[in-house]
Scaffold this active site. Structure first.
Site, PDB file in Angstrom:
ATOM      1  N   GLY A   1      -6.207  13.851  15.029  1.00  0.00           N
ATOM      2  CA  GLY A   1      -5.732  12.580  14.496  1.00  0.00           C
ATOM      3  C   GLY A   1      -4.683  11.989  15.419  1.00  0.00           C
ATOM      4  O   GLY A   1      -4.623  12.326  16.605  1.00  0.00           O
ATOM      5  N   SER A   2      -3.839  11.159  14.867  1.00  0.00           N
ATOM      6  CA  SER A   2      -2.874  10.423  15.696  1.00  0.00           C
ATOM      7  C   SER A   2      -1.703  11.311  16.114  1.00  0.00           C
ATOM      8  O   SER A   2      -1.368  12.295  15.436  1.00  0.00           O
ATOM      9  CB  SER A   2      -2.354   9.218  14.918  1.00  0.00           C
ATOM     10  OG  SER A   2      -1.646   9.676  13.780  1.00  0.00           O
ATOM     11  N   THR A   3      -1.074  10.929  17.191  1.00  0.00           N
ATOM     12  CA  THR A   3       0.098  11.660  17.680  1.00  0.00           C
ATOM     13  C   THR A   3       1.241  11.578  16.662  1.00  0.00           C
ATOM     14  O   THR A   3       1.975  12.555  16.455  1.00  0.00           O
ATOM     15  CB  THR A   3       0.512  11.097  19.050  1.00  0.00           C
ATOM     16  OG1 THR A   3      -0.540  11.419  19.974  1.00  0.00           O
ATOM     17  CG2 THR A   3       1.812  11.688  19.542  1.00  0.00           C
TER      18      THR A   3
ATOM     19  N   GLU B   1      -4.994  18.029  18.063  1.00  0.00           N
ATOM     20  CA  GLU B   1      -5.766  17.168  18.974  1.00  0.00           C
ATOM     21  C   GLU B   1      -5.382  15.749  18.612  1.00  0.00           C
ATOM     22  O   GLU B   1      -5.732  15.267  17.529  1.00  0.00           O
ATOM     23  CB  GLU B   1      -7.277  17.373  18.760  1.00  0.00           C
ATOM     24  CG  GLU B   1      -7.766  18.786  18.979  1.00  0.00           C
ATOM     25  CD  GLU B   1      -7.758  19.196  20.431  1.00  0.00           C
ATOM     26  OE1 GLU B   1      -7.712  18.315  21.307  1.00  0.00           O
ATOM     27  OE2 GLU B   1      -7.763  20.411  20.698  1.00  0.00           O
TER      28      GLU B   1
ATOM     29  N   GLU C   1      -1.931   3.308  22.073  1.00  0.00           N
ATOM     30  CA  GLU C   1      -3.331   3.545  21.735  1.00  0.00           C
ATOM     31  C   GLU C   1      -3.781   2.493  20.723  1.00  0.00           C
ATOM     32  O   GLU C   1      -3.219   2.386  19.631  1.00  0.00           O
ATOM     33  CB  GLU C   1      -3.500   4.944  21.130  1.00  0.00           C
ATOM     34  CG  GLU C   1      -4.956   5.269  20.845  1.00  0.00           C
ATOM     35  CD  GLU C   1      -5.158   6.631  20.202  1.00  0.00           C
ATOM     36  OE1 GLU C   1      -4.430   6.964  19.261  1.00  0.00           O
ATOM     37  OE2 GLU C   1      -6.062   7.359  20.648  1.00  0.00           O
TER      38      GLU C   1
HETATM   39  P1  NAD Z   1      -4.380   9.822  11.433  1.00  0.00           P
HETATM   40  O1  NAD Z   1      -3.381  10.632  12.148  1.00  0.00           O
HETATM   41  O2  NAD Z   1      -3.917   8.591  10.741  1.00  0.00           O
HETATM   42  O3  NAD Z   1      -5.107  10.691  10.301  1.00  0.00           O
HETATM   43  C1  NAD Z   1      -5.736  11.912  10.635  1.00  0.00           C
HETATM   44  C2  NAD Z   1      -5.789  12.768   9.395  1.00  0.00           C
HETATM   45  O4  NAD Z   1      -4.456  13.108   9.021  1.00  0.00           O
HETATM   46  C3  NAD Z   1      -6.424  12.093   8.185  1.00  0.00           C
HETATM   47  O5  NAD Z   1      -7.199  13.016   7.483  1.00  0.00           O
HETATM   48  C4  NAD Z   1      -5.203  11.702   7.366  1.00  0.00           C
HETATM   49  O6  NAD Z   1      -5.460  11.567   5.987  1.00  0.00           O
HETATM   50  C5  NAD Z   1      -4.266  12.841   7.650  1.00  0.00           C
HETATM   51  N1  NAD Z   1      -2.845  12.559   7.408  1.00  0.00           N
HETATM   52  C6  NAD Z   1      -2.212  11.361   7.477  1.00  0.00           C
HETATM   53  N2  NAD Z   1      -0.919  11.506   7.139  1.00  0.00           N
HETATM   54  C7  NAD Z   1      -0.716  12.816   6.860  1.00  0.00           C
HETATM   55  C8  NAD Z   1       0.408  13.588   6.456  1.00  0.00           C
HETATM   56  N3  NAD Z   1       1.610  13.038   6.272  1.00  0.00           N
HETATM   57  N4  NAD Z   1       0.227  14.912   6.269  1.00  0.00           N
HETATM   58  C9  NAD Z   1      -0.970  15.486   6.451  1.00  0.00           C
HETATM   59  N5  NAD Z   1      -2.070  14.807   6.821  1.00  0.00           N
HETATM   60  C10 NAD Z   1      -1.942  13.489   7.025  1.00  0.00           C
HETATM   61  O7  NAD Z   1      -5.531   9.521  12.480  1.00  0.00           O
HETATM   62  P2  NAD Z   1      -6.857   8.688  12.254  1.00  0.00           P
HETATM   63  O8  NAD Z   1      -6.482   7.246  12.181  1.00  0.00           O
HETATM   64  O9  NAD Z   1      -7.647   9.283  11.154  1.00  0.00           O
HETATM   65  O10 NAD Z   1      -7.645   8.992  13.598  1.00  0.00           O
HETATM   66  C11 NAD Z   1      -7.395   8.334  14.776  1.00  0.00           C
HETATM   67  C12 NAD Z   1      -6.563   9.181  15.703  1.00  0.00           C
HETATM   68  O11 NAD Z   1      -7.239  10.412  15.959  1.00  0.00           O
HETATM   69  C13 NAD Z   1      -6.385   8.542  17.065  1.00  0.00           C
HETATM   70  O12 NAD Z   1      -5.037   8.665  17.449  1.00  0.00           O
HETATM   71  C14 NAD Z   1      -7.284   9.369  17.973  1.00  0.00           C
HETATM   72  O13 NAD Z   1      -6.910   9.363  19.316  1.00  0.00           O
HETATM   73  C15 NAD Z   1      -7.188  10.699  17.348  1.00  0.00           C
HETATM   74  N6  NAD Z   1      -8.318  11.550  17.757  1.00  0.00           N
HETATM   75  C16 NAD Z   1      -8.083  12.577  18.629  1.00  0.00           C
HETATM   76  C17 NAD Z   1      -9.126  13.391  19.055  1.00  0.00           C
HETATM   77  C18 NAD Z   1      -8.881  14.544  19.989  1.00  0.00           C
HETATM   78  O14 NAD Z   1      -9.735  15.426  20.043  1.00  0.00           O
HETATM   79  N7  NAD Z   1      -7.774  14.596  20.699  1.00  0.00           N
HETATM   80  C19 NAD Z   1     -10.417  13.160  18.585  1.00  0.00           C
HETATM   81  C20 NAD Z   1     -10.621  12.107  17.685  1.00  0.00           C
HETATM   82  C21 NAD Z   1      -9.550  11.317  17.272  1.00  0.00           C
END
Ligand code: NAD
Length: 497
Positions: free
Chosen positions: A244-246, A267, A401
């Site tokens: 997910g996001s950084t 990741e 990003e």
């Molecule tokens: P996000 O970080 O908003 O959410 C990812 C997950 O985290 C979701 O399931 C969300 O519900 C959960 N989440 C959110 N807040 C949380 C908290 N406080 N505690 C626990 N879990 C929480 O990311 P997104 O918008 O779903 O995805 C996009 C991001 O993912 C982009 O930054 C992208 O670069 C990244 N990404 C990385 C890879 C990699 O392999 N490096 C691959 C795909 C996507």
């Protein structure tokens, strides 16, 4: 590639019975609170399902069950060859149900059906299958001890794994975690994104059909700040794996520190440079790859080649080629097999992308193509692939990003300058390099701080290559045998003979 027509897919969509409940201890169940949220499709805004909105109580129940089954040994102490057989059956069931799963993925998050049926679901099945195939072929170690000692260096499953995944490749990202977590004998509680929970919910049943013992794979749909946070703070989750996001990745490290110091493998985001030198062997291939690197999956790709670094001497020749190549990436209804770019995942994400396009204009970048929301009358969330020239690395669109189809072109004069620009980012996920000079290719590949580097292509690799980031793009690696490290603890057993 799918042979079905858009009408076929539409018809199947009408007949779909969508499951929205959580999956705990081998059974579908409502959230303890009874709360649900509406799952809407970005394709056209249609209602898809009511989805269980899990919370702390559900996390507790799922983790308790996952722990109990782990301790029972029915999966964790099963012979690796038997775990392999079950997981291969699971992978086969994903393949058998590819049409249903691809349709769920496309309806849920807007990606083209051609991609979900030929990339996402087969890739997810392959991630499980590849790791399963490997698990009865990895050995532990015997230490080089003195004669009167025996030193064993062994790997053990960590126990209960919490997996929190994003919405851009919902099932694929989940299976990059499930494959090695399950193959090594762990129990897992999977939390899909609230924006794309449907395939994760569906495959839990397929895992049971494949013979995975109840409680080994649990799925908790819900929001990050509720059930995600509950898992991350849980005292009985041994390892947390995340894509997910950084921003959220950093928060998870805090939660781990505040709770049981669970291992946290991340990741996260990217802002990857795609560097085109004047001596690139095939500029047409480079142009097409630059277009696909930003338009594939609507640009909602962690490794999107969102900064196109072009050597000044070829810029006037090269950029029109990129603009032309981008024309092949036209947003349309993702249920149409001819569509190459679908809908952005939701209105919130679309507005984020549009606000970055505004920022590009405001900072003085020059729009070469795209730049607008389109197909608004469909009720879906579509944005044209967009390319800005005259971008500097200090501009917002080059620094942050965007996670959408917005490409920033930055010009450079020397290889040193290209590397300096490439590395001038908090991220370090991937990079592309185009040159016919083998020394320049290797030198640049070494100098770029990124987990994946692609030479004369963009987005290479398969299950054999580790995938992950340097710097704030994360730690640890998905895919390849290196992924097993995240799901095992290393034990040294020293025996006096
Ligand atoms: P996000 O970080 O908003 O959410 C990812 C997950 O985290 C979701 O399931 C969300 O519900 C959960 N989440 C959110 N807040 C949380 C908290 N406080 N505690 C626990 N879990 C929480 O990311 P997104 O918008 O779903 O995805 C996009 C991001 O993912 C982009 O930054 C992208 O670069 C990244 N990404 C990385 C890879 C990699 O392999 N490096 C691959 C795909 C996507």
């Amino acid at each position: 590639m799918t042979t079905l027509t858009r009408a076929d897919w539409e018809q199947r969509a009408q007949q779909l019975k969508i499951e929205g409940r959580a999956f705990i201890n081998g059974e579908y169940t409502d959230a303890a609170s009874g709360e649900t949220f509406d799952c809407l499709s970005p394709v056209d805004g249609r209602f898809l399902a009511k989805v269980a909105s899990c919370d702390l109580a559900d996390a507790n129940r799922a983790v308790d069950n996952a722990r109990a089954v782990f301790e029972s040994g029915v999966w964790s102490r099963l012979a690796p060859a038997k775990r392999k057989a079950t997981l291969i059956r699971f992978a086969d069931l994903l393949r058998k149900n590819v049409e249903e799963l691809a349709l769920l993925e496309t309806l849920d998050m807007g990606k083209p059906i051609g991609d979900s049926s030929s990339i996402d679901i087969p890739g997810a099945a392959n991630a499980i299958h590849w790791t399963a195939e490997a698990i009865d072929k990895v050995y532990d170690e015997v230490a080089p001890t003195p004669h009167d000692q025996l030193g064993l260096v062994t790997r053990e499953p960590v126990g209960v794994v919490g997996a929190i995944v994003p919405w851009n490749f919902p099932l694929l990202m989940a299976c990059w975690k499930l494959g090695p977590a399950l193959a090594t004998g762990n129990s897992i509680v999977l939390k899909p994104s609230e924006k794309s929970p449907l395939t994760a919910i569906r495959i839990a049943q397929l895992a049971i059909e494949a013979g995975l013992p109840k409680g080994v794979l649990n799925v908790l749909p819900g929001y990050g700040h509720t059930v995600g946070k509950a898992l991350a703070l849980h005292m009985d989750v041994d390892t947390l794996v995340f894509t997910g996001s950084t921003k959220i990745a950093k928060q998870l490290m805090v939660y781990a520190g505040e709770s049981n110091m669970k291992r946290v493998w991340l990741e996260a985001g990217g802002k990857s440079p795609n560097i085109v030198f004047a001596d690139a062997p095939d500029l047409q291939a480079a142009a097409e790859a630059a277009a696909s690197a930003i338009a594939f999956n609507q640009g909602e790709v962690c490794t999107a080649g969102s900064r196109l670094l072009v050597e000044r001497s070829i810029k006037d020749q090269f950029l029109p080629m990129v603009v032309e190549a981008l024309k092949a990436w036209k947003p349309g209804n993702p249920l149409d097999p001819a569509t190459t770019v679908g809908a952005l995942v939701d209105t919130q994400q679309m507005n984020t992308v549009l606000s970055y396009i505004d920022a590009g204009h405001q900072d003085g970048a020059k729009l070469l193509a795209g730049g607008k929301r389109i197909l608004e009358e469909t009720g879906g969330t579509y944005v044209e692939p967009t390319i800005f020239d005259g971008v500097t690395n200090a501009m917002k669109i080059a620094k942050e990003e965007i996670f959408g189809p917005v490409l920033s072109v930055i010009t450079f004069d020397t290889a040193e300058e290209a590397v300096a620009i490439a590395n001038d980012t908090p991220y370090g996920l991937a990079a592309g390099i185009w040159t016919a000079d083998i020394s320049k290719a290797h030198k640049t590949a070494r100098a770029v701080r990124a987990g994946s580097v692609w030479v004369n292509q963009y987005d290479g690799g398969d299950m054999t290559a580790p995938f992950g980031g340097f710097k704030q793009s994360g730690n640890g690696r998905d895919k390849s045998l290196h992924a097993l490290e995240k799901y095992t603890e290393l034990k040294a057993t020293w025996i006096k003979l």
